[in-house]
Write an enzyme that holds these catalytic residues in place. Sequence first.
Site, PDB file in Angstrom:
ATOM      1  N   PHE A   3       0.800  -1.221   0.000  1.00 18.17           N
ATOM      2  CA  PHE A   3       0.000   0.000   0.000  1.00 18.17           C
ATOM      3  C   PHE A   3       0.833   1.271   0.000  1.00 18.17           C
ATOM      4  O   PHE A   3       1.865   1.374   0.647  1.00 18.17           O
ATOM      5  CB  PHE A   3      -0.914   0.039   1.240  1.00 18.17           C
ATOM      6  CG  PHE A   3      -1.934  -1.060   1.268  1.00 18.17           C
ATOM      7  CD1 PHE A   3      -2.406  -1.632   0.096  1.00 18.17           C
ATOM      8  CD2 PHE A   3      -2.423  -1.525   2.483  1.00 18.17           C
ATOM      9  CE1 PHE A   3      -3.353  -2.645   0.124  1.00 18.17           C
ATOM     10  CE2 PHE A   3      -3.365  -2.541   2.525  1.00 18.17           C
ATOM     11  CZ  PHE A   3      -3.825  -3.101   1.353  1.00 18.17           C
ATOM     12  N   HIS A   5      -3.581   3.909  -2.474  1.00 18.22           N
ATOM     13  CA  HIS A   5      -4.492   2.864  -1.974  1.00 18.22           C
ATOM     14  C   HIS A   5      -5.287   3.380  -0.765  1.00 18.22           C
ATOM     15  O   HIS A   5      -6.472   3.122  -0.640  1.00 18.22           O
ATOM     16  CB  HIS A   5      -3.697   1.636  -1.497  1.00 18.22           C
ATOM     17  CG  HIS A   5      -2.961   0.917  -2.572  1.00 18.22           C
ATOM     18  ND1 HIS A   5      -1.590   0.885  -2.645  1.00 18.22           N
ATOM     19  CD2 HIS A   5      -3.401   0.187  -3.618  1.00 18.22           C
ATOM     20  CE1 HIS A   5      -1.221   0.154  -3.675  1.00 18.22           C
ATOM     21  NE2 HIS A   5      -2.287  -0.274  -4.303  1.00 18.22           N
ATOM     22  N   SER A  26       2.826   1.401  -6.859  1.00 15.57           N
ATOM     23  CA  SER A  26       3.688   0.430  -6.154  1.00 15.57           C
ATOM     24  C   SER A  26       4.984   0.256  -6.926  1.00 15.57           C
ATOM     25  O   SER A  26       6.024  -0.073  -6.357  1.00 15.57           O
ATOM     26  CB  SER A  26       2.986  -0.917  -6.031  1.00 15.57           C
ATOM     27  OG  SER A  26       1.778  -0.739  -5.337  1.00 15.57           O
ATOM     28  N   ARG A  27       4.934   0.467  -8.242  1.00  9.61           N
ATOM     29  CA  ARG A  27       6.127   0.260  -9.069  1.00  9.61           C
ATOM     30  C   ARG A  27       7.143   1.405  -8.923  1.00  9.61           C
ATOM     31  O   ARG A  27       8.258   1.274  -9.423  1.00  9.61           O
ATOM     32  CB  ARG A  27       5.746   0.065 -10.535  1.00  9.61           C
ATOM     33  CG  ARG A  27       5.031  -1.253 -10.776  1.00  9.61           C
ATOM     34  CD  ARG A  27       4.898  -1.602 -12.238  1.00  9.61           C
ATOM     35  NE  ARG A  27       4.506  -2.993 -12.419  1.00  9.61           N
ATOM     36  CZ  ARG A  27       3.253  -3.418 -12.644  1.00  9.61           C
ATOM     37  NH1 ARG A  27       2.272  -2.541 -12.721  1.00  9.61           N
ATOM     38  NH2 ARG A  27       2.998  -4.698 -12.795  1.00  9.61           N
TER      39      ARG A  27
END
Length: 281
Positions: A33, A37, A186-187
């Site tokens: 997260f 998110h 997240s990347r």
Amino acid sequence: MELIQSVRQMQARADEIRRAGKRLGFVPTMGYFHEGHLALMRKARELADVVVVSVFVNPIQFGPQEDYGRYPRDLERDRRLAEAEGVDILFVPTVEEMYPEGYQTYVEVTELSKPLCGARRPGHFRGVATVVLKLFNIVKPHLAVFGEKDYQQLKLIERMVRDLNLDLEIVPHPTVREPDGLAMSSRNVYLKPEERESALSLYRALELARRRVAEGVKEVAILRDEIEKFIQAHPYTRIDYIEFRDPETLEEKQQVDGPTLLALAVFVGQARLIDNTILRP
Ligand code: PAF
């Protein structure tokens, strides 16, 4: 906060919640997260009585050469963050239960899956639509919140919900950005410190396009050329696509003569980043 790992158990809890007349809000995620998110969770919290968040790194939406194996995962941290947001249930199914031996049913949103990321990541959206439909059938939500950063995904899920008469509302949420404009993802953890500045070129290219359109430039060929040069001037970048599309049908546009989706995918080092905006003349 409850942690549920079994599909059966999640379905039984969803039935109980619905029987009690409660509104069930859902945020599907692949975990690890970030603020993006958490914003989706807050939105669900605002709109629903009970909030379920799923964490499932869905193997069937990754291509063979993609980052399924190294996709960042940290369930303990995710648990703490979700709990702090007042999430009621964290649903973390296993790959074995989601795709048991003999699994062979897939969902395809045919046209909206074709362009943009669909053209570069064959099978990706089939994997997304399939897992999202499965998760809807397991969690049985009244509403589900999706981020606009994954714009094509959002449009495809909206289409699937309409086409298959699913009885739930899809709630879009604006892209959440770092203070300097980088879209949360997240990347972003794949970015090396020296690549971070180049990652900003996506957001700045969107701003550049908005500015040029405000100045009266409508020709997509001109805008594309300027954006391309702008991004290429940043080290470590490799453009995957720069596309101007109708925001609903995702058909190609030659002129910004009405609302136009500008969607970007750019490799910055090892990280493939996407971002988008709607241009309005
Ligand atoms: O956007 C994501 O994180 C994923 O594509 C989703 C919707 C959770 C499906 O795996």
